[in-house]
Motif scaffolding. Structure first.
Motif, short mmCIF file in Angstrom:
data_model
loop_
_atom_site.label_atom_id
_atom_site.label_comp_id
_atom_site.label_asym_id
_atom_site.label_seq_id
_atom_site.Cartn_x
_atom_site.Cartn_y
_atom_site.Cartn_z
N ILE A 180 -14.41 -43.07 21.52
CA ILE A 180 -15.45 -43.91 20.92
C ILE A 180 -14.84 -45.21 20.40
O ILE A 180 -15.36 -46.31 20.59
CB ILE A 180 -16.17 -43.18 19.76
CG1 ILE A 180 -16.78 -41.88 20.25
CG2 ILE A 180 -17.24 -44.07 19.17
CD1 ILE A 180 -17.48 -41.10 19.16
N ALA A 192 -20.53 -46.35 23.39
CA ALA A 192 -20.03 -45.81 22.13
C ALA A 192 -21.15 -45.09 21.40
O ALA A 192 -20.96 -43.97 20.90
CB ALA A 192 -19.48 -46.94 21.26
N ASN A 193 -22.33 -45.70 21.36
CA ASN A 193 -23.45 -45.07 20.68
C ASN A 193 -23.79 -43.73 21.29
O ASN A 193 -24.02 -42.75 20.59
CB ASN A 193 -24.68 -45.97 20.76
CG ASN A 193 -24.54 -47.17 19.84
OD1 ASN A 193 -23.66 -47.17 18.97
ND2 ASN A 193 -25.36 -48.18 20.06
N ALA A 196 -21.15 -41.25 20.42
CA ALA A 196 -21.21 -40.91 18.99
C ALA A 196 -22.40 -40.00 18.72
O ALA A 196 -22.30 -39.02 17.98
CB ALA A 196 -21.33 -42.19 18.16
N LEU A 199 -21.61 -36.61 19.90
CA LEU A 199 -20.67 -36.01 18.96
C LEU A 199 -21.41 -35.52 17.71
O LEU A 199 -21.20 -34.39 17.23
CB LEU A 199 -19.60 -37.04 18.57
CG LEU A 199 -18.55 -36.59 17.57
CD1 LEU A 199 -17.76 -35.44 18.14
CD2 LEU A 199 -17.62 -37.75 17.23
N LEU A 200 -22.29 -36.37 17.21
CA LEU A 200 -23.05 -35.99 16.01
C LEU A 200 -23.90 -34.76 16.29
O LEU A 200 -23.95 -33.83 15.48
CB LEU A 200 -23.94 -37.15 15.56
CG LEU A 200 -23.23 -38.27 14.82
CD1 LEU A 200 -24.23 -39.36 14.43
CD2 LEU A 200 -22.53 -37.73 13.59
N LEU D 48 -21.78 -34.64 8.01
CA LEU D 48 -21.65 -35.37 9.26
C LEU D 48 -20.71 -36.57 9.25
O LEU D 48 -19.97 -36.77 10.21
CB LEU D 48 -23.01 -35.79 9.78
CG LEU D 48 -23.71 -34.71 10.61
CD1 LEU D 48 -24.94 -35.31 11.25
CD2 LEU D 48 -22.78 -34.18 11.69
N VAL D 51 -17.27 -36.21 10.90
CA VAL D 51 -16.84 -36.04 12.29
C VAL D 51 -16.72 -37.36 13.03
O VAL D 51 -16.15 -37.42 14.10
CB VAL D 51 -17.79 -35.11 13.07
CG1 VAL D 51 -17.85 -33.77 12.39
CG2 VAL D 51 -19.16 -35.71 13.23
N LEU D 52 -17.28 -38.43 12.46
CA LEU D 52 -17.13 -39.71 13.13
C LEU D 52 -15.76 -40.29 12.79
O LEU D 52 -15.33 -40.21 11.65
CB LEU D 52 -18.21 -40.68 12.67
CG LEU D 52 -19.59 -40.47 13.26
CD1 LEU D 52 -20.53 -41.53 12.74
CD2 LEU D 52 -19.52 -40.52 14.77
N PRO D 53 -15.11 -40.87 13.79
CA PRO D 53 -13.85 -41.55 13.47
C PRO D 53 -14.16 -42.62 12.43
O PRO D 53 -15.19 -43.30 12.55
CB PRO D 53 -13.44 -42.20 14.78
CG PRO D 53 -14.32 -41.64 15.81
CD PRO D 53 -15.48 -40.96 15.18
N VAL D 56 -15.22 -45.98 13.55
CA VAL D 56 -16.54 -46.03 14.16
C VAL D 56 -17.61 -45.98 13.08
O VAL D 56 -18.58 -46.74 13.10
CB VAL D 56 -16.70 -44.87 15.15
CG1 VAL D 56 -18.12 -44.83 15.68
CG2 VAL D 56 -15.70 -45.00 16.27
N TYR D 60 -20.47 -48.78 12.31
CA TYR D 60 -21.91 -48.62 12.08
C TYR D 60 -22.31 -49.16 10.71
O TYR D 60 -23.36 -49.78 10.56
CB TYR D 60 -22.32 -47.14 12.22
CG TYR D 60 -22.29 -46.66 13.64
CD1 TYR D 60 -22.93 -47.38 14.65
CD2 TYR D 60 -21.62 -45.50 14.00
CE1 TYR D 60 -22.89 -46.95 15.97
CE2 TYR D 60 -21.58 -45.05 15.31
CZ TYR D 60 -22.22 -45.79 16.29
OH TYR D 60 -22.18 -45.37 17.58
#
Ligand SMILES: Nc1ncnc2c1ncn2[C@@H]1O[C@H](COP(=O)(O)OP(=O)(O)OP(=O)(O)O)[C@@H](O)[C@H]1O
Ligand SMILES: Nc1ncnc2c1ncn2[C@@H]1O[C@H](COP(=O)(O)OP(=O)(O)OP(=O)(O)O)[C@@H](O)[C@H]1O
Ligand SMILES: [Mg+2]
Ligand SMILES: [Mg+2]
Lengths: 224, 226, 361, 224, 361
Positions: A180, A192-193, A196, A199-200, D48, D51-53, D56, D60
């Motif tokens: 990502i 990327a979205n 992501a 992944l979410l 949540l 889990v996002l890098p 990233v 957002y």
């Protein structure tokens, strides 16, 4: 969608969480139940990896794994290859980095278990291990789950260390978070979205499963 | 490979693979990171840096072949803004005086070649002191672009290659900063000593020298190496 | 298979335990006021409290010896312990709680033993419930079953029947009795209830402020308490200072005079000599009252007195009578009616010789 | 040594931990004690961000703060400037990112408190708040400390998010982790090592103080 | 200021509570077997269990009304509750525990009240300790003090004296008695001990399997139990089926014959008529034995019998005597000696009329 990265990440996170549980349960137990004066020192040291920026921690790990460090040379002489830039290296680095996320909530939970129950278990002939497995651990499930979730999710989202130690090699060390990141860097926002979001969604499912299961099976057990 | 190659390199690689049948896998990132990783045994074959210093250091430390060192392009820089910002970049760096430009994004001059060049350009235009309170720093040139593209900074100095890329072309306008306004952004490549595919690596560098490859680079916003 | 306990342990500035006793196979009641150290004794034997000094031996095995540095860990002592606070595992069903100590046995036998225990403790229908879904008394029974099912080498019971009604208490006491007749191991049983002490105990150890104040059969200790404080603890409402006037060896009795009065009582013969100062204890329930001077009865002590006061205690009546000394007498309402209690009325107190206990002073 | 960065980081981490405690205590309480069916969903959502890098997530957040987002425009119209590149923006982003590290251990600890004690407190006339402050909270101190330590340390070491929304402004958003990163990137290893060592030493001191204090004052309280 | 409770609540497939009673100011004992629902009643009144239906009113305030949708939260009910498991706050000192419910008072008054309470419960020296550093009985006293100090509008006590020795029990019962004479609020007191029930209760409510089996004064309920099951629970060892032969209105007695025997007993007069089938209950301790036929005594029932069996129970002796029906008799050792108990020996049983309780069948 970068399935290779997703699969790699799932493997990495599962393996790291498993290893972390194996390390953290006894470590937390020792931290809580040992009578030694200096356990709190160890506790502080265990938390230290947290305060370093991940990329910097990754940099130091990279140095430690590289040919300039004794550890790195020893490993290379043993396996014929450097730890860095391999899946194994990634696992070790992640374990290092996520350790406090597993140890802390677990130790906190252990400390809260009514110790008379441990005494009762011992009088019933249970070894320390059995007492731990059948009394302390189940009564600390909330904390253990918290530790496992935090370390799993953190490994999924981990990025700085992986980037540094892993080197972003597709299929070997390019995890989904790096994928990502790459997309974002390349300004490929849409991709990327998408990733992501996937992944979410995946993480949400895992978390829901964990929390849902907990609610059903052990949330009702009180602790006295 | 350096991040500013993200638009150009896929086209180059596709052609190279077509021509030779050699599969190339590319990893983008910060040149500083790569340099550190290579010194610690990263299994890369070719390193396309955003400057010449990192490759030179690697050569000096015997991690790369001195003979293979090749400057494949020179980076071009633009002043970029979103179309909806209402800022007229055609006025050049002087727009920094515009009150609407509250933030100017540049790459971090400490380790990003484009950042150093941007600072030099501002200094030569005598605008650095005025711009300094407005500066925000991106980790690398892509992030710098994001700072502007997201609307948090009103203008930025980024690579032409990015401004031409599909993501930014539609949303922004730019003005190229003349090449003589800053020291050249010399981008060099080397074959790494630890490479296990030295032959293929050498062929890839050879391909980069070809007219076709140089034309492609030009199309994506790079100037030829001097 | 008996237990020898000789330990010292300081718990706080205000309290230190220092006891030595031997508990033979069978039931020994630990009897004593709240805070006297009973639980601490059990915890030391179980290995949960480490004595500062001393020795603990059970059935030939040394559990603890400060001199030799022996300290067998709790889980290898093989004690059965019912905690005062029960300490049931909250996350396990009642069945799993009881089964907990049986891990070494094959599953079939485990099942059989648990079922048998549950039946004899009347908790069979609750086996699949968690401890927080059963009542206080049910919890107590589960804790008992959990300790007994392991067939321990010594049984430590800390007020195991305190939350149970008399009917179930009696049943469980009978069960316990049968159980320990079969097993012949030392059972240390903490209680503050005379009823339990009498019903169960072969021996009683009285603990006072961290020390053993008396040991002996329940008959000896509770009915012939060696100390005045113990007498009131053991439920003797009437305790008098007295002096021995005469020893009647043939009859097995002595004549005594209550101090400060002219009242005389005939009491059982003891080792003391004429002139010795003793205390005499009589239970309020052992004294009979008559409205007229009784004739031709075997009881030797008939005292004339005057009713001072009556007070209802539930359906019973507590009468205070002045017969030189003040006596407290418990009556049933029927008895009270029969003697027509009126303040100031003359009454006769009838006290059997064997109702009088002689205490050293 | 970059004192400005150190001071900034200390301020940021302290402020973020404080805010996180303020948010997490009631949130964790609600998660644990609410009878609603879907609390576990909220619990999952709270986890949540993990889990996002971080980069990233930072990206957002950057989008959300920028002029392209309604929130960003609203804020700018209110304050005259974008949230990004300000200390406040950094605080908000960090709070977002570290939330699960605070909530999870705290919630786990709350769940483990013997609920009869809460009942006893209520019969003694204590409001829910008082029960929480005087019973639930002190008996969960282990978990609360774990949450505070994790979120403090994590904020100190945080890097990706800060990098993204901070803009690396000395004294405003250049935290110590960014400073070290810059040094490593610039191959100024020695300076990086020095700063990292200082950071470790400082963190060790903070952690030792926390753990040492805990040991003395509330480690002895059991939980039944 | 009285409490009205009318509630239904299903706890499990096997157990449902369905009770209705009124507790006037003063002490009402809830008496019943383990698992009969006593704790659940207290929890409902406190607001910790929500009834499925019904109404709870205390002193004119409606705590709960399923119909009207009223459900006052626990903390606003102002109840004093001593939990069966005590529930002391483990992290607070005994002092802070007791002080807990007094936050509205100024510090000086708080201090004074806590000190007074601690003194009357004999825990003054322990005030600065944590609950895990005091004994079981001390904890019970602390829990009592904590509930009483708030001067609640109703007091709910779940076996508050079970871990205490008789000496302290008596003191605390006296304290409680004084306390509730001063406050005149309803006190619901769960116990399974006759002794406590008699000593304290103005009224008794007997709970059986989730229902109220009997209510009335302790004298009425415990001494004249309405049901046979209750009789054995309340400690009547002898319960016989019988039929009424004759009503002697003038004497206030009736003649009855024990079923399946020729044995007759004279018992107190009741509403029942000649021919009605009743049960008769007699306490084993209320029966006298004589070795020779007694002469000139006032007791109307003298039965000739034969000794079947004796068993020691502590110092006491339990004799089984066949006098047509089988009687259980408790004797003191002295008494046993006096009648020279030998199996097969002839004996006379003396039973006072008022020792016989008549139960409806
Ligand atoms: N949470 C629960 N869920 C289901 N059943 C319960 C629950 N709590 C208690 N019970 C059952 O309800 C019945 C009444 O329980 P309660 O605690 O009111 O009894 P009690 O009269 O107080 O008994 P004890 O004297 O043993 O304390 C018991 O049979 C018990 O097993
Ligand atoms: N951990 C401790 N630290 C200090 N003092 C303690 C501790 N535990 C108990 N005590 C004190 O030691 C004494 C004996 O306690 P113990 O629990 O053995 O009494 P007990 O005889 O079991 O009383 P009870 O009948 O009330 O349960 C008491 O005065 C108590 O206050
Ligand atoms: Mg005790
Ligand atoms: Mg109960």
């Amino acid at each position: 969608m970068d399935w290779e990265a997703i699969w790699l990440t799932a493997r990495l996170a599962a393996l790291v969480s498993a290893i972390l549980l194996v390390i953290s349960l006894p470590l937390a137990h020792w931290l809580v139940f040992s009578r030694r004066r200096w356990t709190f020192l160890v506790e502080a040291v265990v938390s230290l990896p947290l305060v370093l920026p991940p990329t910097v921690l990754g940099f130091y790990l990279l140095l430690a794994m590289g040919s300039r460090s004794p550890v790195g040379r020893w490993w290379t002489s043993l396996t014929g290859q450097s730890l860095a830039f391999t899946f194994e290296g990634l696992v070790i680095a992640s374990v290092f980095y996520s350790l406090p996320f597993a140890v802390q909530p677990i130790a906190a939970a252990f400390a809260q278990v009514n110790h008379t129950l441990g005494e009762a278990s011992a009088t019933l002939g249970a070894s320390r291990l059995r007492t731990f497995l059948r009394v302390t651990l189940p009564l600390s499930m909330h904390g253990v789950v918290a530790g496992a979730v935090l370390s799993f999710a953190h490994t999924v989202g981990e990025f700085g260390v992986v980037l540094m130690v892993g080197g972003n090699l597709p299929g070997v060390t390019r995890t989904i978070s790096i994928a990502i990141y790459d997309d974002v860097q390349a300004l490929r926002y849409e991709r990327a979205n998408e990733t992501a979001l996937a992944l979410l969604a995946f993480s949400l499912l895992v978390l829901l499963a964990v929390y849902g299961a907990r609610r059903r099976s052990w949330a009702l057990a009180p602790t006295a | 490979a350096a991040s500013d190659l993200q638009t150009a390199l896929p086209a180059l690689v596709a052609r190279f693979e077509q021509a030779t049948g050699i599969r190339v896998r590319v990893t983008y990132g910060s040149s500083g990171n790569f340099s550190a990783q290579i010194q610690n045994g990263a299994p890369f074959d070719v390193f396309l840096s955003a400057d010449v210093d990192y490759p030179r250091q690697l050569v000096a430390a015997r991690h790369a072949d001195a003979a293979s060192l090749y400057e494949y392009a020179t980076g071009r820089m633009v002043l970029w803004t979103r179309k909806d910002s209402g800022i007229d970049v055609t006025r050049g760096l002087a727009v920094l005086g515009d009150a609407r430009v509250r933030r100017l994004a540049i790459a971090n001059p400490v380790h990003a070649p484009y950042g150093r060049a941007a600072v030099a350009a501002l200094e030569r235009a005598g605008l650095f002191d005025a711009a300094k309170p407005k500066l925000v720093l991106g980790e690398n040139i892509s992030q710098t672009a994001q700072l502007v593209d997201s609307g948090n900074a009103q203008a930025g100095i980024i690579a032409l290659s990015l401004a031409l890329g599909p993501a930014l072309r539609a949303s922004g306008t730019y003005l190229e900063i003349p090449a003589d306004a800053h020291p050249p952004i010399r981008q060099a490549a080397v074959v790494l000593s630890a490479s296990k595919n030295r032959d293929a690596a050498t062929r890839f560098l050879a391909y980069l020298r070809s007219a076709e490859a140089q034309a492609t680079l030009r199309r994506f916003g790079f100037a030829p190496a001097r | 298979m008996s237990a020898t306990v000789e330990i010292r342990r300081r718990l706080s500035d205000a309290f230190a335990l220092d006891v030595a006793f031997t508990a033979p196979p069978g039931l020994t009641v630990l009897f004593g006021r709240s805070g006297s150290g009973k639980t601490t004794i059990l915890r030391s034997i179980a290995g949960l409290v480490r004595p500062d000094a001393g020795r603990i031996q059970v059935g030939g095995r040394t559990f603890f010896d400060a001199g030799a540095g022996t300290d067998v860990p709790v889980q290898r002592r093989g004690v059965g312990y019912v905690f005062q606070q029960l300490a049931l595992f909250p996350h396990l069903s009642v069945r799993a709680n009881i089964e907990y100590g049986l891990q070494a046995l094959p599953a079939a036998e485990r099942l059989a033993r648990v079922d048998a225990m549950a039946a004899s403790f009347h908790i069979a229908p609750l086996l699949e419930r968690r401890p927080d879904r059963i009542s206080g008394g049910e919890r107590q029974r589960a804790a008992l079953a959990r300790a007994l099912v392991t067939e321990p080498s010594i049984l430590l019971l800390d007020e195991p029947l305190s939350a149970l009604d008399h009917a179930i208490q009696s049943q469980i006491m009978a069960d316990l009795r049968r159980w320990h007749e079969r097993h012949r191991i030392p059972v240390l049983y903490v209680t503050h209830s005379h009823r339990e002490a009498y019903a169960l105990a072969e021996r009683v150890i009285v603990v006072e402020q961290g020390r053993v104040a008396a040991t002996g059969s329940s008959h000896e200790v509770l009915d012939h308490p060696a100390e005045r404080a113990l007498a009131s603890l053991a439920g003797f409402e009437n305790v008098f200072d007295a002096a021995i006037l005469e020893r009647q060896e043939r009859a097995g009795t002595m004549r005594c005079r209550l101090e400060g009065t002219r009242t005389e009582l005939e009491v059982p013969l003891t080792q003391q000599r004429v002139g010795d100062r003793i205390s005499l204890a009589v239970r309020a329930g052992d004294i009979l009252l008559a409205a007229q001077e009784p004739q031709g009865i075997s009881a030797r002590n008939v005292l004339r007195g005057r009713l001072v006061d009556t007070a209802p205690q539930g359906p019973a009546v507590v009468a205070t009578i002045d017969a030189g000394a003040r006596f407290t007498v418990h009556l049933t309402p029927g008895g009270a009616d029969a003697v027509r209690l009126r303040a100031g009325a003359d009454l006769w107190l009838i006290i059997k010789t064997y109702s009088c206990r002689v205490l050293a002073r």
